[in-house]
Design a protein around this motif. Structure first.
Motif, PDB file in Angstrom:
ATOM      1  N   SER A  64       0.829  -1.216   0.000  1.00  0.00           N
ATOM      2  CA  SER A  64       0.000   0.000   0.000  1.00  0.00           C
ATOM      3  C   SER A  64       0.856   1.255   0.000  1.00  0.00           C
ATOM      4  O   SER A  64       0.429   2.282  -0.530  1.00  0.00           O
ATOM      5  N   GLY A  85     -14.011  -1.168   2.516  1.00  0.00           N
ATOM      6  CA  GLY A  85     -12.972  -0.526   3.294  1.00  0.00           C
ATOM      7  C   GLY A  85     -11.796  -0.182   2.407  1.00  0.00           C
ATOM      8  O   GLY A  85     -11.983   0.218   1.257  1.00  0.00           O
ATOM      9  N   THR A  86     -10.594  -0.408   2.928  1.00  0.00           N
ATOM     10  CA  THR A  86      -9.368  -0.086   2.199  1.00  0.00           C
ATOM     11  C   THR A  86      -8.406  -1.263   2.277  1.00  0.00           C
ATOM     12  O   THR A  86      -8.100  -1.744   3.371  1.00  0.00           O
ATOM     13  N   VAL A  90      -5.054  -2.881   2.614  1.00  0.00           N
ATOM     14  CA  VAL A  90      -3.820  -2.452   3.260  1.00  0.00           C
ATOM     15  C   VAL A  90      -2.656  -3.303   2.775  1.00  0.00           C
ATOM     16  O   VAL A  90      -1.571  -2.792   2.481  1.00  0.00           O
ATOM     17  N   GLY A 129      -4.810  -7.930   4.264  1.00  0.00           N
ATOM     18  CA  GLY A 129      -4.873  -6.912   5.305  1.00  0.00           C
ATOM     19  C   GLY A 129      -5.875  -5.871   4.851  1.00  0.00           C
ATOM     20  O   GLY A 129      -5.778  -5.334   3.752  1.00  0.00           O
ATOM     21  N   PHE A 130      -6.881  -5.607   5.697  1.00  0.00           N
ATOM     22  CA  PHE A 130      -7.989  -4.762   5.275  1.00  0.00           C
ATOM     23  C   PHE A 130      -8.390  -3.847   6.413  1.00  0.00           C
ATOM     24  O   PHE A 130      -8.423  -4.262   7.569  1.00  0.00           O
ATOM     25  N   SER A 131      -8.684  -2.598   6.082  1.00  0.00           N
ATOM     26  CA  SER A 131      -9.145  -1.643   7.081  1.00  0.00           C
ATOM     27  C   SER A 131     -10.590  -1.304   6.771  1.00  0.00           C
ATOM     28  O   SER A 131     -10.906  -0.866   5.667  1.00  0.00           O
ATOM     29  N   SER A 132     -11.467  -1.547   7.763  1.00  0.00           N
ATOM     30  CA  SER A 132     -12.890  -1.312   7.546  1.00  0.00           C
ATOM     31  C   SER A 132     -13.562  -0.922   8.850  1.00  0.00           C
ATOM     32  O   SER A 132     -13.432  -1.627   9.852  1.00  0.00           O
ATOM     33  N   PRO A 133     -14.302   0.189   8.839  1.00  0.00           N
ATOM     34  CA  PRO A 133     -15.070   0.550  10.046  1.00  0.00           C
ATOM     35  C   PRO A 133     -16.072  -0.536  10.420  1.00  0.00           C
ATOM     36  O   PRO A 133     -16.306  -0.773  11.604  1.00  0.00           O
ATOM     37  N   GLY A 179     -11.957  -1.590  12.282  1.00  0.00           N
ATOM     38  CA  GLY A 179     -10.598  -1.095  11.983  1.00  0.00           C
ATOM     39  C   GLY A 179      -9.826  -2.078  11.125  1.00  0.00           C
ATOM     40  O   GLY A 179     -10.371  -2.735  10.245  1.00  0.00           O
ATOM     41  N   ASP A 180      -8.541  -2.196  11.423  1.00  0.00           N
ATOM     42  CA  ASP A 180      -7.662  -3.081  10.645  1.00  0.00           C
ATOM     43  C   ASP A 180      -7.858  -4.524  11.044  1.00  0.00           C
ATOM     44  O   ASP A 180      -7.872  -4.854  12.240  1.00  0.00           O
ATOM     45  N   THR A 203      -7.124  -8.839   9.563  1.00  0.00           N
ATOM     46  CA  THR A 203      -6.459  -9.752   8.648  1.00  0.00           C
ATOM     47  C   THR A 203      -7.433 -10.853   8.303  1.00  0.00           C
ATOM     48  O   THR A 203      -8.012 -11.480   9.192  1.00  0.00           O
TER      49      THR A 203
END
Length: 182
Positions: free
Chosen positions: A96, A156-157, A159, A167-171, A175-176, A178
């Motif tokens: 990323s 999400g995003t 990572v 690896g993913f970031s999502s509310p 949060g972050d 795996t």
């Protein structure tokens, strides 16, 4: 029937021609046929192209036509690119920080691909229904998302990505997180 037979013969001749002649290079004064073996730099910006027994200076090459080659349609991952191209690979990683995907593609070897050129990465062993990839790509995504084998979709995003985990970031996930590839 009389119209179909010439068409069939024409198609058969085309495939026979490609099998017999292989690649074709048009130069400023000749046509060379065979298998293109290499294109190499000879120094000072000079390049040579080797086809069959001939070695040509690239400055003399007008065009090159490559015979059809079968693409490997297997591997652990399928990477769908902007424009519709698809690459089948054994490994895929995402950085990323650099915004780059690093692929080991079955037919091409190691590639670096800008993240803006990647529409999706699919784990082939996890796809159970035909048409899944087409359905997943039919709409333009407004954000990154992970489709889970349970049928869920989490936005999400992205990572990071490796052969083992995403690896993913999502509310929605707090949060972050795996997510295992399997």
């Amino acid at each position: 029937m009389r119209q179909i037979l010439p068409l069939f013969v024409g198609v058969l001749l085309l495939f026979t021609y490609e099998e017999a002649w292989g690649d074709e290079v048009l130069t400023t004064d000749n046509i060379e046929r065979g298998s293109i073996e290499s294109i190499r730099e000879q120094g000072k910006g000079e390049f040579e192209l080797k086809i069959g027994g001939a070695v040509l200076n690239v400055k003399d090459v007008v065009s090159a036509r490559f015979a059809r080659r079968k693409m490997t349609k297997s591997g652990k991952f399928l990477v769908a690119l902007v424009g519709g191209s698809r690459l089948y690979g054994e490994t895929v990683k995402y950085d990323s920080g650099k915004g780059m995907f690093y692929l080991d593609v079955c037919d091409l070897g190691k590639l670096e691909v800008n993240a803006n050129m990647v529409r999706g990465v699919f784990v082939l062993e996890n796809i159970k229904e035909s048409g899944f990839i087409e359905d997943a790509l039919k709409d333009e995504a407004t954000s990154d998302f992970v489709l889970l084998t349970t049928g869920g979709k989490v936005e999400g995003t992205l990572v990071s990505l490796s052969d083992e985990v995403v690896g993913f970031s999502s509310p929605a996930l707090g949060g972050d997180v795996t997510v295992k590839i399997k």
